[in-house]
Enzyme design. Structure first.
Site, PDB file in Angstrom:
ATOM      1  N   GLU A 163       0.986  -1.296   0.129  1.00  0.00           N
ATOM      2  CA  GLU A 163       0.055   0.012  -0.172  1.00  0.00           C
ATOM      3  C   GLU A 163       0.823   1.261   0.189  1.00  0.00           C
ATOM      4  OE1 GLU A 163      -2.229   2.320   3.289  1.00  0.00           O
ATOM      5  OE2 GLU A 163      -2.152   0.383   3.559  1.00  0.00           O
TER       6      GLU A 163
ATOM      7  N   ASP B 133       0.886   3.717  -3.270  1.00  0.00           N
ATOM      8  CA  ASP B 133       0.446   5.411  -3.306  1.00  0.00           C
ATOM      9  C   ASP B 133       1.367   6.265  -3.994  1.00  0.00           C
ATOM     10  OD1 ASP B 133      -0.983   7.497  -1.577  1.00  0.00           O
ATOM     11  OD2 ASP B 133       1.094   7.914  -0.956  1.00  0.00           O
TER      12      ASP B 133
ATOM     13  N   ASP C  76      -7.217   0.907   0.468  1.00  0.00           N
ATOM     14  CA  ASP C  76      -5.729   0.390   0.713  1.00  0.00           C
ATOM     15  C   ASP C  76      -5.527  -0.594  -0.341  1.00  0.00           C
ATOM     16  OD1 ASP C  76      -5.614   2.272   2.642  1.00  0.00           O
ATOM     17  OD2 ASP C  76      -6.021   1.179   4.276  1.00  0.00           O
TER      18      ASP C  76
ATOM     19  N   GLU D 164      -4.347   0.443  -3.710  1.00  0.00           N
ATOM     20  CA  GLU D 164      -3.058   0.922  -3.685  1.00  0.00           C
ATOM     21  C   GLU D 164      -2.132  -0.154  -3.877  1.00  0.00           C
ATOM     22  OE1 GLU D 164      -3.090   5.391  -1.786  1.00  0.00           O
ATOM     23  OE2 GLU D 164      -3.006   3.854  -0.373  1.00  0.00           O
TER      24      GLU D 164
END
EC number: 3.1.26.3
Length: 232
Positions: A46, A50, A119, A122
């Site tokens: 995650e 991002d 989440d 990502e």
């Protein structure tokens, strides 16, 4: 994740992994890791995803809109990569069906939780990047985020419908807005709430959601659709 589910998620994503463990980890919530000590979970992916998402969206906007200022580009990007937008992507891909989590987390509604699904998006992006490289993941992001990018560019993404509704109605001075819980249904771990929004004693929208907050936001969203034409 059994072979059927693995093949199914690959088909949904349009990605066929050289290293299947990457997508398996990307779709493993930390609660599952707590329950099964040897399981790898998706928090590190995650973190990486991002940054990959930010880079790809930033580069796309930078090259596409040469006339927009840094501030304008930043605002558009923030709408595209926010939790609400990631949640919409997750729902479109049905990621919630594939996330591995503890029984306890699932019983408290974890599979529908916005933050968990956002989440996971990502983490999936990171898995694709590690398996296929930056060129492939860039195409992957632009494919699945195309609708969200267009909405952000056209200012059609609203993060807080209640605030937007309040701002719209303030144009007419003091107007009373009330949210009323109509009912809830379902077991405690999967309870759905139904709420209406009342504007000057008239019901203008009804919303539902897996929390009171989500139901109120959806009620405000419906009210906005009915009202905004009057302010154009």
């Amino acid at each position: 994740m059994n072979r059927y589910k693995f093949n199914d998620i690959e088909n949904r994503l349009g990605v066929y992994f050289n290293n299947p463990s990457l997508i398996k980890t990307a779709l493993t919530h930390s609660s599952f890791g707590n329950q099964f000590k040897d399981a790898k979970y998706n928090e590190r992916l995650e973190f990486l995803g991002d940054s990959v998402l930010q880079l790809c969206i930033t580069e796309y906007l930078f090259n596409k809109f040469k006339d927009k200022s840094e501030g304008e580009l930043t605002k558009i990007r923030s709408l595209i990569v926010c939790e609400n937008s990631l949640y919409e992507i997750a729902k479109k891909l049905s990621l919630g069906e594939y996330i591995r989590m503890s029984k306890g987390e699932e019983l408290t509604g974890g599979r529908e939780r916005m933050s968990i699904q956002a989440d996971a998006v990502e983490a999936v992006i990171a898995a694709v990047y590690l398996d296929k490289g930056i060129g492939f993941v860039n195409d992957f992001i632009l494919l699945h985020f195309e609708e969200m990018i267009n909405k952000a560019i056209n200012n059609e993404i609203v993060l807080d419908f209640k605030t937007k509704l309040q701002e719209l109605l303030q144009k007419d001075g003091e107007i009373l807005i009330q949210y009323e819980l109509l009912k809830y249904e379902g077991p405690p771990h999967r309870r759905k709430f139904f709420t209406n929004v009342i504007i000057n004693e008239k019901v203008m929208g009804i919303g539902e959601g897996y929390s009171k907050k989500e139901a109120e936001q959806n009620a405000a969203k419906e009210a906005l659709k009915r009202l905004e034409k009057n302010y154009e």
